[in-house]
Design an enzyme around this catalytic site. Structure first.
Site, mmCIF file in Angstrom:
data_model
loop_
_atom_site.group_PDB
_atom_site.id
_atom_site.type_symbol
_atom_site.label_atom_id
_atom_site.label_comp_id
_atom_site.label_asym_id
_atom_site.label_seq_id
_atom_site.Cartn_x
_atom_site.Cartn_y
_atom_site.Cartn_z
ATOM 1 C CG HIS A 18 -1.991 -1.114 1.077
ATOM 2 N ND1 HIS A 18 -2.530 -1.761 2.153
ATOM 3 C CD2 HIS A 18 -2.565 -1.683 -0.018
ATOM 4 C CE1 HIS A 18 -3.400 -2.676 1.727
ATOM 5 N NE2 HIS A 18 -3.431 -2.645 0.421
ATOM 6 C CG HIS A 41 -7.570 -10.250 -7.500
ATOM 7 N ND1 HIS A 41 -7.115 -9.872 -8.731
ATOM 8 C CD2 HIS A 41 -7.828 -11.583 -7.579
ATOM 9 C CE1 HIS A 41 -7.096 -10.943 -9.535
ATOM 10 N NE2 HIS A 41 -7.522 -11.988 -8.851
ATOM 11 C CB SER A 99 -5.762 -1.872 -2.598
ATOM 12 O OG SER A 99 -6.607 -2.950 -2.867
ATOM 13 C CD GLU A 117 -13.372 -9.873 -3.303
ATOM 14 O OE1 GLU A 117 -12.242 -9.359 -3.279
ATOM 15 O OE2 GLU A 117 -13.550 -11.092 -3.167
ATOM 16 C CG ASP A 142 -12.253 -13.839 -12.979
ATOM 17 O OD1 ASP A 142 -11.269 -13.091 -13.077
ATOM 18 O OD2 ASP A 142 -12.162 -15.076 -12.937
ATOM 19 N N GLY A 143 -11.813 -10.544 -11.599
ATOM 20 C CA GLY A 143 -10.971 -9.389 -11.917
ATOM 21 C C GLY A 143 -10.170 -9.576 -13.190
ATOM 22 C CG ASP A 163 -3.328 -7.721 -3.606
ATOM 23 O OD1 ASP A 163 -2.487 -8.619 -3.425
ATOM 24 O OD2 ASP A 163 -3.809 -7.035 -2.682
HETATM 25 C C1 LIG Z 1 -5.170 -10.324 -1.299
HETATM 26 S S1 LIG Z 1 -6.877 -10.020 -1.271
HETATM 27 C C2 LIG Z 1 -7.039 -8.387 -1.859
HETATM 28 C C3 LIG Z 1 -6.572 -7.329 -0.930
HETATM 29 C C4 LIG Z 1 -6.751 -5.921 -1.462
HETATM 30 N N1 LIG Z 1 -6.230 -5.787 -2.806
HETATM 31 C C5 LIG Z 1 -6.040 -4.920 -0.571
HETATM 32 O O1 LIG Z 1 -4.862 -4.623 -0.825
HETATM 33 O O2 LIG Z 1 -6.660 -4.414 0.360
HETATM 34 C C6 LIG Z 1 -7.449 -10.936 -2.652
HETATM 35 C C7 LIG Z 1 -8.948 -10.814 -2.912
HETATM 36 O O3 LIG Z 1 -9.237 -11.347 -4.206
HETATM 37 C C8 LIG Z 1 -10.499 -11.986 -4.175
HETATM 38 N N2 LIG Z 1 -10.511 -12.853 -5.363
HETATM 39 C C9 LIG Z 1 -10.037 -14.111 -5.524
HETATM 40 N N3 LIG Z 1 -10.118 -14.484 -6.818
HETATM 41 C C10 LIG Z 1 -10.639 -13.434 -7.502
HETATM 42 C C11 LIG Z 1 -10.914 -13.171 -8.875
HETATM 43 N N4 LIG Z 1 -10.666 -14.088 -9.818
HETATM 44 N N5 LIG Z 1 -11.429 -11.971 -9.210
HETATM 45 C C12 LIG Z 1 -11.668 -11.009 -8.267
HETATM 46 N N6 LIG Z 1 -11.433 -11.196 -6.954
HETATM 47 C C13 LIG Z 1 -10.910 -12.389 -6.579
HETATM 48 C C14 LIG Z 1 -10.518 -12.651 -2.817
HETATM 49 O O4 LIG Z 1 -11.847 -12.914 -2.408
HETATM 50 C C15 LIG Z 1 -9.832 -11.608 -1.948
HETATM 51 O O5 LIG Z 1 -10.772 -10.721 -1.373
#
Ligand SMILES: C[S@@+](CC[C@H](N)C(=O)[O-])C[C@H]1O[C@@H](n2cnc3c(N)ncnc32)[C@H](O)[C@@H]1O
Length: 277
Positions: A18, A41, A99, A117, A142-143, A163
């Site tokens: 961050h 993500h 983030s 998300e 899906d991101g 992420d």
């Molecule tokens: C490491 S965390 C994210 C933390 C966030 N970026 C932060 O820095 O505060 C990863 C997130 O991705 C989500 N996730 C997993 N696979 C995903 C996908 N294919 N597309 C979007 N989100 C996804 C998970 O549910 C989780 O909340």
């Protein structure tokens, strides 16, 4: 999908990621024209460190809590630390910006955010956090697949933050494929990718794929708290930055040298070009 970021919010790895993200966003703000921040993500956006999940692991105590207590503060950390402090009172640390929240706090009235998300509950929590905010679009999606839908952005300037949770053994492979495809569509975008440093073998393969990908200007930065001999633990936190702004590497090095001291790092940090111009 078992991963929930609430257990890890504010840990040493979040702090590094961050703080660097804030540096990149501050650089985007040096020009008047608007930018788009895309978070593939996103997590839930903001974390209550007194909640059961964060209290269970206590990871933030060895992360953001330690940094806030440390005397040393370099200018490059200021935008990030100011954001964290502004969510809290001077004597209490309770809320931590994930983030999307951090990006939102740093954005100007003309800038825009798109965040994805996939976890249904987390996506709802994130939507509630930004409900009514016209500069923010949250998608329960899906991101990776959304990269194609939203990029390049009409602003033609911005930061893409990738992420993932790395629950899937193929995450590095998927990520590299999506990144290369997206970069073809938008070669001038700035990309920030987080990766865990545990077993070095997948990281070595990741670097090889990146070098062979045809993408230029790739900077890798690693904060290594432990030496590489414990492959099951999170020894370090890695960031790949594609198209970093001019001299961002200097600021990242100053962040790394502060965090190494604050977290008493036993491993060696790095910030170097994997692929140059
Ligand atoms: C490491 S965390 C994210 C933390 C966030 N970026 C932060 O820095 O505060 C990863 C997130 O991705 C989500 N996730 C997993 N696979 C995903 C996908 N294919 N597309 C979007 N989100 C996804 C998970 O549910 C989780 O909340």
């Amino acid at each position: 999908m078992n991963y929930r970021h609430a257990f890890h919010a504010g840990n040493f790895s979040d702090v590094f990621k961050h703080a660097v993200m804030a540096v990149l966003i501050e650089h985007l703000k040096q020009k008047n024209s608007p930018f788009c921040y895309m978070d593939t993500h996103a997590g839930i956006g903001q974390y209550d460190l007194m909640a059961i999940q964060a209290q269970k692991t206590g990871e933030y105590k060895d992360g953001i809590a330690q940094l806030l207590d440390a005397a040393e503060e370099v200018p490059a950390l200021k935008p990030y630390l100011d954001a964290v402090r502004s969510l809290n009172t001077p004597d209490t640390l309770r809320y931590y910006p994930g983030s999307p929240k951090l990006a939102r706090m740093l954005m100007r009235p003309t800038d825009r955010m798109v965040a994805c998300e996939l976890h249904p509950e987390d996506a709802q929590t994130l939507k509630s956090l930004f409900r009514g905010d016209r500069q923010v679009a949250i998608h329960h999606a899906d991101g990776y697949k959304s990269l194609k839908a939203f990029l390049p952005p009409p602003e033609r300037r911005g930061l893409v933050h990738i992420d993932p949770p790395y629950e899937d053994r193929e995450e590095f492979v998927n990520l590299t494929r999506w990144l290369a495809l997206t970069h073809k569509r938008w070669p001038t975008g700035m990309y920030l990718v987080w990766y865990p440093i545990k077993d070095r073998r997948p990281i070595k393969r990741f670097y090889e794929e990146l070098v062979g990908s045809g993408m230029n200007r790739q900077l890798v930065c690693e904060l290594n708290l432990n030496p590489d001999n414990t492959p099951d633990a999170l020894n370090g936190s890695g960031l790949l930055i594609i198209n970093p702004p001019f001299e961002a590497d200097k600021k990242i090095r100053s962040i790394l040298s502060t965090l190494e001291k604050v977290f008493d790092a036993k491993g060696k940090s790095r910030c170097e070009w994997l692929v140059g111009e």
